[in-house]
Design a protein around this motif. Sequence first.
Motif, PDB file in Angstrom:
ATOM      1  N   THR A  97       1.044  -1.328  -0.282  1.00 30.57           N
ATOM      2  CA  THR A  97      -0.184   0.398   0.148  1.00 30.57           C
ATOM      3  C   THR A  97       1.033   1.078   0.187  1.00 30.57           C
ATOM      4  OG1 THR A  97      -1.904  -1.336   0.989  1.00 30.57           O
ATOM      5  CG2 THR A  97      -2.172   0.973   1.339  1.00 30.57           C
ATOM      6  N   GLY A  98       1.971   1.658   0.959  1.00 28.31           N
ATOM      7  CA  GLY A  98       3.044   2.443   1.065  1.00 28.31           C
ATOM      8  C   GLY A  98       3.209   2.324  -0.184  1.00 28.31           C
ATOM      9  N   ARG A  99       3.569   1.852  -1.023  1.00 29.71           N
ATOM     10  CA  ARG A  99       4.458   1.656  -2.318  1.00 29.71           C
ATOM     11  C   ARG A  99       3.493   2.085  -3.310  1.00 29.71           C
ATOM     12  NH1 ARG A  99       9.459  -0.437  -3.632  1.00 29.71           N
ATOM     13  NH2 ARG A  99       9.643   0.480  -5.297  1.00 29.71           N
ATOM     14  N   ALA A 100       2.687   2.057  -3.545  1.00 28.03           N
ATOM     15  CA  ALA A 100       1.506   1.947  -4.375  1.00 28.03           C
ATOM     16  C   ALA A 100       1.110   3.464  -4.281  1.00 28.03           C
ATOM     17  CB  ALA A 100       0.192   1.395  -4.110  1.00 28.03           C
ATOM     18  N   LEU A 101       0.759   4.041  -2.996  1.00 27.62           N
ATOM     19  CA  LEU A 101       0.182   5.689  -2.906  1.00 27.62           C
ATOM     20  C   LEU A 101       1.516   6.512  -3.110  1.00 27.62           C
ATOM     21  CD1 LEU A 101      -1.189   5.175   0.465  1.00 27.62           C
ATOM     22  CD2 LEU A 101      -2.157   6.159  -1.052  1.00 27.62           C
ATOM     23  N   LEU A 102       2.604   5.829  -2.948  1.00 29.94           N
ATOM     24  CA  LEU A 102       3.936   6.723  -3.334  1.00 29.94           C
ATOM     25  C   LEU A 102       4.165   6.533  -4.269  1.00 29.94           C
ATOM     26  CD1 LEU A 102       6.734   8.286  -2.105  1.00 29.94           C
ATOM     27  CD2 LEU A 102       8.243   5.940  -1.836  1.00 29.94           C
TER      28      LEU A 102
END
Length: 177
Positions: free
Chosen positions: A107-112
């Motif tokens: 999730t964090g990587r996708a948001l970033l």
Amino acid sequence: MTASITRLTAAALPAHRDELAALLVDVVAGGSSLGFLAGLGHEDAAAWWDSLLPAVEEGSLALWASRGPDGRLDGTVSWYRESKPNGRHRAELRKLMVHPAARGRGTGRALLAEAERGAALAGVLLLFLDTETGSGAERVYRSAGWTEAGTIPDYAADPAGRLHPTTLFYKHPGRPA
């Protein structure tokens, strides 16, 4: 991985206020250093989200939210574009947060990645951020090709009030890592 990531407009932000506040409360309670101390209440968190509305309306703050496969809001990220004439080419990445129950799923990587794409499309040439040294977020930024610029000791307090160093990072969106 998240089910979907959506850019939140000024019109949509108030409708998501309570979900965003609940996410912020849970992330801070989980120990993430986001500028808030332990005991953050829902109303204070909601008021903080409300305070962002003028910047979203004027376009200086871009904000994305992710929803997991169950439809629940599980993360956010934003960037704030500098308004001074000599800095309009840059923006500060802010408040990448992922609900503790949703971590480890990308999730964090996708948001970033979404924030970086949005910055490149908006003509932002330089993104920068600060994060607690040694945190899980620091590992995400390093793995996403962000460059460390340095470390500042005793920069910010974690939710428990303990001072920690912060690491500064930068990235040129749209350039290969």
